[in-house]
Design a protein around this motif. Structure first.
Motif, mmCIF file in Angstrom:
data_model
loop_
_atom_site.group_PDB
_atom_site.id
_atom_site.type_symbol
_atom_site.label_atom_id
_atom_site.label_comp_id
_atom_site.label_asym_id
_atom_site.label_seq_id
_atom_site.Cartn_x
_atom_site.Cartn_y
_atom_site.Cartn_z
ATOM 1 N N UNK A 251 38.217 31.991 50.832
ATOM 2 C CA UNK A 251 37.539 32.386 52.062
ATOM 3 C C UNK A 251 36.150 32.902 51.719
ATOM 4 N N UNK A 252 35.159 32.269 52.297
ATOM 5 C CA UNK A 252 33.776 32.673 52.057
ATOM 6 C C UNK A 252 33.405 33.737 53.071
ATOM 7 N N UNK A 253 33.287 34.968 52.614
ATOM 8 C CA UNK A 253 33.050 36.094 53.521
ATOM 9 C C UNK A 253 32.064 37.070 52.888
ATOM 10 N N UNK A 254 30.797 36.688 52.780
ATOM 11 C CA UNK A 254 29.809 37.583 52.183
ATOM 12 C C UNK A 254 29.583 38.828 53.038
ATOM 13 N N UNK A 255 29.256 39.929 52.404
ATOM 14 C CA UNK A 255 28.904 41.146 53.126
ATOM 15 C C UNK A 255 27.543 40.956 53.788
ATOM 16 N N UNK A 256 27.183 41.904 54.625
ATOM 17 C CA UNK A 256 25.901 41.818 55.307
ATOM 18 C C UNK A 256 24.756 41.783 54.296
ATOM 19 N N UNK A 257 24.855 42.591 53.234
ATOM 20 C CA UNK A 257 23.813 42.605 52.217
ATOM 21 C C UNK A 257 23.794 41.295 51.433
ATOM 22 N N UNK A 258 24.969 40.769 51.116
ATOM 23 C CA UNK A 258 25.036 39.499 50.412
ATOM 24 C C UNK A 258 24.447 38.370 51.262
ATOM 25 N N UNK B 83 30.127 24.222 40.068
ATOM 26 C CA UNK B 83 31.311 24.714 40.777
ATOM 27 C C UNK B 83 31.535 26.187 40.433
ATOM 28 N N UNK B 84 31.293 26.545 39.192
ATOM 29 C CA UNK B 84 31.421 27.944 38.795
ATOM 30 C C UNK B 84 30.381 28.822 39.469
ATOM 31 N N UNK B 85 29.170 28.303 39.622
ATOM 32 C CA UNK B 85 28.133 29.050 40.331
ATOM 33 C C UNK B 85 28.541 29.311 41.779
ATOM 34 N N UNK B 86 29.128 28.301 42.406
ATOM 35 C CA UNK B 86 29.594 28.477 43.780
ATOM 36 C C UNK B 86 30.707 29.507 43.851
ATOM 37 N N UNK B 87 31.635 29.423 42.902
ATOM 38 C CA UNK B 87 32.743 30.381 42.888
ATOM 39 C C UNK B 87 32.233 31.803 42.724
ATOM 40 N N UNK B 88 31.141 31.964 41.978
ATOM 41 C CA UNK B 88 30.593 33.302 41.729
ATOM 42 C C UNK B 88 30.072 33.959 43.005
ATOM 43 N N UNK B 89 29.704 33.144 44.008
ATOM 44 C CA UNK B 89 29.247 33.727 45.276
ATOM 45 C C UNK B 89 30.305 33.583 46.368
ATOM 46 N N UNK B 90 31.525 33.218 45.963
ATOM 47 C CA UNK B 90 32.641 33.226 46.905
ATOM 48 C C UNK B 90 32.979 31.904 47.543
ATOM 49 N N UNK C 225 20.723 38.440 51.107
ATOM 50 C CA UNK C 225 20.218 37.874 49.859
ATOM 51 C C UNK C 225 20.356 36.355 49.841
ATOM 52 N N UNK C 226 21.469 35.852 50.363
ATOM 53 C CA UNK C 226 21.650 34.403 50.437
ATOM 54 C C UNK C 226 20.599 33.768 51.342
ATOM 55 N N UNK C 227 20.249 34.466 52.416
ATOM 56 C CA UNK C 227 19.222 33.960 53.316
ATOM 57 C C UNK C 227 17.879 33.857 52.585
ATOM 58 N N UNK C 228 17.549 34.878 51.824
ATOM 59 C CA UNK C 228 16.307 34.839 51.048
ATOM 60 C C UNK C 228 16.348 33.718 50.008
ATOM 61 N N UNK C 229 17.511 33.543 49.377
ATOM 62 C CA UNK C 229 17.638 32.505 48.356
ATOM 63 C C UNK C 229 17.450 31.116 48.957
ATOM 64 N N UNK D 149 19.959 22.883 57.356
ATOM 65 C CA UNK D 149 19.663 24.321 57.380
ATOM 66 C C UNK D 149 18.969 24.743 56.095
ATOM 67 N N UNK D 150 18.010 25.654 56.216
ATOM 68 C CA UNK D 150 17.411 26.243 55.024
ATOM 69 C C UNK D 150 17.333 27.762 55.164
ATOM 70 N N UNK D 151 18.466 28.311 55.635
ATOM 71 C CA UNK D 151 18.654 29.753 55.659
ATOM 72 C C UNK D 151 20.079 30.013 55.189
ATOM 73 N N UNK D 152 20.595 31.210 55.399
ATOM 74 C CA UNK D 152 21.922 31.563 54.882
ATOM 75 C C UNK D 152 23.018 30.641 55.400
ATOM 76 N N UNK D 153 22.816 30.028 56.571
ATOM 77 C CA UNK D 153 23.849 29.149 57.122
ATOM 78 C C UNK D 153 24.071 27.917 56.250
ATOM 79 N N UNK D 154 23.112 27.584 55.379
ATOM 80 C CA UNK D 154 23.316 26.447 54.482
ATOM 81 C C UNK D 154 24.497 26.698 53.552
ATOM 82 N N UNK D 155 24.747 27.958 53.193
ATOM 83 C CA UNK D 155 25.898 28.275 52.345
ATOM 84 C C UNK D 155 27.205 28.131 53.126
ATOM 85 N N UNK D 156 27.169 28.396 54.429
ATOM 86 C CA UNK D 156 28.360 28.168 55.257
ATOM 87 C C UNK D 156 28.693 26.677 55.303
ATOM 88 N N UNK D 157 27.670 25.845 55.437
ATOM 89 C CA UNK D 157 27.887 24.402 55.442
ATOM 90 C C UNK D 157 28.405 23.925 54.086
#
Length: 334
Positions: free
Chosen positions: A113-120, A100-107, A123-127, A74-82
């Protein structure tokens, strides 16, 4: 074995440790003729994997050559779910605590539990999309990286960086850390994993007659990106230096899968094919949407899509390491 394992190991066993709970094994079964795959299949189906202690489950071998599958990462926001799924299934290691700290900073943290808001998530999708494009651009321009080219006057690049005057050693280890400074070469690592999936010690070692050597070409002899609507010629001198066999394969620049061109079963030619030779024993291959008149060795591409190529020498001979053999660049022809 997991790292830190202290139990008994049977005599005569080769022991490997893994830093991760999840393990996959790549194996290849070679065959002497493309018309008889049975020996290669039998070699693979003769493998048994079982736990060191306890009963083994029956092996199951799936034949999936004709099964449609999407194996692209995946190369969209779902990559963070994986990525979160991976972290949850692994032990907490001490490797790269900053990331690991960078990952913790985004949940994304073990037990969380990784539960980004719709806006987050937006942004993750764009990243993720941007990062994928950056990695693809770095890969396609890897010939501009210091020490990346196999030969200074060619655009073929190595999977792992080599010293310009020493093909027998690499500048990086299996984690893409510079052997002198210990720093990670981020561009070299991105190049490998965005287009080639994995690495092993066997892909880096330089033992004459053993293992394999690989080269990537993203550009033609003029330094222009390879395009599916154009036609190219590539020449290999006589006797490619491979104890087992050589191959030239074309891959889609976007998916890194074999070029999917109508009517072409395999996007590759190799030493096990009946490849016609030139009078001097050299080999001329053509790559393009249509075969030039009289061309016999031809690989088909798709107009409007970029592509790249890999050469492989399985069991590379001394001539390769001594630079007595040089693979030609792709030369554009009308």
């Amino acid at each position: 074995m997991p790292e830190g394992y202290t139990g008994e190991v049977p005599d005569g066993a080769f022991v490997f440790t893994s830093p991760t709970n999840g393990v996959f094994i790549f194996v290849r079964g070679f065959f002497s003729s493309v018309d008889d795959l049975a020996p290669g299949v039998a070699a693979i189906e003769g493998i048994t994997i079982r736990p060191l202690n306890g009963e083994a489950e029956p092996m199951r071998f799936e034949h999936v050559s004709d099964v449609a599958a999407d194996a692209l990462f995946a190369h969209d926001a779902s990559s963070f779910d994986l990525l979160d799924e991976f972290i949850q299934g692994e032990t907490v290691d001490s490797v790269d605590p900053y990331m690991h700290g960078m990952l913790a900073a985004i949940g994304i943290r073990k037990g969380g539990t990784f539960a980004p808001t719709a806006r987050q998530r937006e942004l993750l999708d764009q990243a993720a999309t941007t990062a994928w494009k950056i990695a693809k651009t770095d890969a396609a321009s890897f010939d501009e990286h210091p020490s990346a080219r196999w030969w200074e006057d060619r655009h073929w690049v190595a999977h792992v960086l080599t010293h310009p005057d020493d093909f027998m050693h690499t500048l990086l280890d299996e984690q893409w850390r510079d052997r002198t400074t210990g720093h990670t070469d981020v561009v070299a690592k991105a190049h490998m994993f965005v287009n080639h999936y994995s690495i092993s010690t066997g892909m880096m070692t330089s033992v004459v007659g053993m293992g394999a050597k690989y080269g990537n070409a993203y550009k033609d002899a003029d330094g222009q990106f390879l395009r599916g609507e154009r036609t190219y010629r590539i020449d290999l001198p006589p006797d490619p230096p491979a104890n087992l066999f050589w191959s030239i394969t074309v891959y889609d620049a976007e998916t890194a899968s074999g070029v999917d061109a109508d009517g072409q079963e395999y996007p590759s030619l190799n030493g096990m094919n009946d490849v016609p030779l030139n009078e001097d024993g050299s080999i001329s291959l053509f790559v393009g949407p249509n075969p030039p008149e009289g061309a016999t060795n031809w690989l088909k591409t798709v107009p409007g899509r970029g592509w790249f190529s890999l050469y492989r020498f399985y069991g590379p001979k001394q001539e390769f390491f001594d630079r007595e053999y040089t693979v030609g660049d792709f030369i554009r022809v009308e």
